[in-house]
Scaffold this motif. Structure first.
Motif, PDB file in Angstrom:
ATOM      1  N   UNK A 162       1.045  -1.269   0.111  1.00 39.19           N
ATOM      2  CA  UNK A 162       0.311  -0.245   0.464  1.00 39.19           C
ATOM      3  C   UNK A 162       1.090   1.317  -0.004  1.00 39.19           C
ATOM      4  N   UNK A 163       0.327   2.275  -0.498  1.00 38.36           N
ATOM      5  CA  UNK A 163       1.390   3.471  -0.917  1.00 38.36           C
ATOM      6  C   UNK A 163       2.021   3.891   0.804  1.00 38.36           C
ATOM      7  N   UNK A 164       2.956   4.508   1.653  1.00 39.10           N
ATOM      8  CA  UNK A 164       3.176   4.773   2.481  1.00 39.10           C
ATOM      9  C   UNK A 164       2.371   5.904   2.653  1.00 39.10           C
ATOM     10  N   UNK A 200       5.112   4.510   7.959  1.00 34.88           N
ATOM     11  CA  UNK A 200       4.994   5.310   7.994  1.00 34.88           C
ATOM     12  C   UNK A 200       6.122   6.191   7.969  1.00 34.88           C
ATOM     13  N   UNK A 201       6.148   7.729   7.166  1.00 33.70           N
ATOM     14  CA  UNK A 201       7.087   8.356   7.639  1.00 33.70           C
ATOM     15  C   UNK A 201       6.415   9.795   7.821  1.00 33.70           C
ATOM     16  N   UNK A 202       6.831  10.961   8.946  1.00 30.42           N
ATOM     17  CA  UNK A 202       6.558  11.749   9.491  1.00 30.42           C
ATOM     18  C   UNK A 202       7.497  12.208   9.432  1.00 30.42           C
ATOM     19  N   UNK A 203       7.586  13.984   9.323  1.00 34.64           N
ATOM     20  CA  UNK A 203       8.103  15.266   9.092  1.00 34.64           C
ATOM     21  C   UNK A 203       8.136  16.306   9.980  1.00 34.64           C
ATOM     22  N   UNK A 204       8.582  16.494  10.535  1.00 33.52           N
ATOM     23  CA  UNK A 204       9.058  17.556  11.594  1.00 33.52           C
ATOM     24  C   UNK A 204       9.274  19.098  10.688  1.00 33.52           C
ATOM     25  N   UNK A 205       8.072  19.571  10.472  1.00 39.94           N
ATOM     26  CA  UNK A 205       8.216  21.110   9.543  1.00 39.94           C
ATOM     27  C   UNK A 205       9.243  21.810  10.558  1.00 39.94           C
ATOM     28  N   UNK A 206       9.742  22.669   9.660  1.00 39.72           N
ATOM     29  CA  UNK A 206      10.531  23.993   9.770  1.00 39.72           C
ATOM     30  C   UNK A 206      10.055  24.277  11.316  1.00 39.72           C
ATOM     31  N   UNK A 263      11.973   9.801  -3.364  1.00 36.70           N
ATOM     32  CA  UNK A 263      11.226   9.383  -4.564  1.00 36.70           C
ATOM     33  C   UNK A 263      10.068   8.821  -4.545  1.00 36.70           C
ATOM     34  N   UNK A 264       8.868   8.895  -3.912  1.00 33.19           N
ATOM     35  CA  UNK A 264       7.520   8.755  -3.471  1.00 33.19           C
ATOM     36  C   UNK A 264       6.555   8.916  -5.139  1.00 33.19           C
ATOM     37  N   UNK A 265       6.329   8.100  -5.006  1.00 34.17           N
ATOM     38  CA  UNK A 265       5.887   8.781  -6.662  1.00 34.17           C
ATOM     39  C   UNK A 265       3.854   8.520  -5.987  1.00 34.17           C
ATOM     40  N   UNK A 266       3.497   7.664  -5.053  1.00 36.17           N
ATOM     41  CA  UNK A 266       1.912   7.811  -4.749  1.00 36.17           C
ATOM     42  C   UNK A 266       2.174   7.891  -3.115  1.00 36.17           C
ATOM     43  N   UNK A 267       1.480   8.254  -1.782  1.00 38.42           N
ATOM     44  CA  UNK A 267       1.819   8.878  -0.744  1.00 38.42           C
ATOM     45  C   UNK A 267      -0.141   8.017  -0.176  1.00 38.42           C
TER      46      UNK A 267
END
Length: 256
Positions: A23-25, A56-62, A93-97
């Motif tokens: 499944x998409x990340x 699962x990918x989590x971004x710490x916002x600026x 390199x994510x194509x779909x999320x």
């Protein structure tokens, strides 16, 4: 923790948990003054998604978490932070999320979903009719000036009532209050084009959250959205088991 240089060279931190599901990340963007730990790990959201086998990918916002924290408002704004999310897609390199955002992160996620075809499913929490009537953060409930004043007050007891909860959260996390005040100062209006968001969407709202008032209006304004109310206010709704359970079910509906 891995880092990358965003579109303007600012160093941002992200966390990735590899899954096994086809499944998409799921990409997570936290709310104002929070970070990956406070918004997603502590409340059990990451655990629920990982239990479903998802990457699962989590971004710490600026300005937040372990990412760089400039003190000038020109470094922030919803459009800038949306470009950070897209830069993360590019970096990995994510194509779909499946994209998930809470509060400030929900506004950012809506902006990204409206212009980036790599977003295939969208889940937003902590927002409601303010997105329609104010174009983003509900400034009828809390103004950027109140948040900035609360964050910069020498004595937290002198913080305006509107911004007191954000000051308490920032203090509790040991956040950079000057950076957060710059983030708050850069809050814009009319940044979300709901007509551009056409992917399947889930609106998650706490039943006692003033910043997510009238969430049914937001769900109705999106072309393909459903609403799930969960117990809690702006800071506690994400902790409700219903939040994680409904989110995990939503992002796994159309596994490849």
């Amino acid at each position: 923790m891995p880092t990358f240089a965003s579109f303007d060279g600012l160093t941002l931190n992200y966390t990735i948990w590899e899954g096994t599901a086809e499944a998409p990340p799921v990409v997570l963007q936290h709310g104002f003054a929070a970070d990956t730990n406070a918004n997603w790990m502590g409340p059990g959201v990451v655990k629920a998604l990982r239990t479903a086998g998802l990457t699962v990918i989590s971004l710490d916002a600026r300005g937040h978490g372990r990412s760089a924290k400039p003190h000038d408002a020109a470094s922030y704004g919803e459009d800038t932070m949306a470009r950070d999310v897209q830069a993360l897609f590019d970096e990995l390199g994510l194509d779909e999320v499946s994209l998930v955002g809470y509060s400030m992160g929900a506004v950012i996620a809506l902006v990204v979903a409206g212009r980036d075809p790599r977003v295939r499913r969208l889940a937003i929490g902590g927002v409601g009719s303010g997105v329609i009537d104010c174009g983003g953060v509900d400034t009828r409930v809390v103004t950027r000036e109140a948040i900035s004043t609360a964050l910069l007050a020498d004595d937290p007891a002198q913080a305006p009532a509107e911004g007191a909860a954000f000051r308490a959260l920032a203090d509790g996390l040991g956040a950079d209050r000057k950076a957060l005040a710059a983030v708050a100062s850069a809050i814009q209006t009319q940044v979300v084009d709901l007509d551009a968001v056409t992917v399947p969407a889930l609106v998650l709202a706490g039943d006692a959250d003033p910043l997510a008032a009238e969430p049914h209006r937001l769900a109705a304004a999106l072309s393909d959205a459903r609403l799930q109310l969960v117990p809690g206010d702006h800071l506690t709704a994400v902790m409700a088991p219903e939040f994680s359970r409904t989110l995990a079910a939503f992002v796994t509906e159309n596994r490849i």
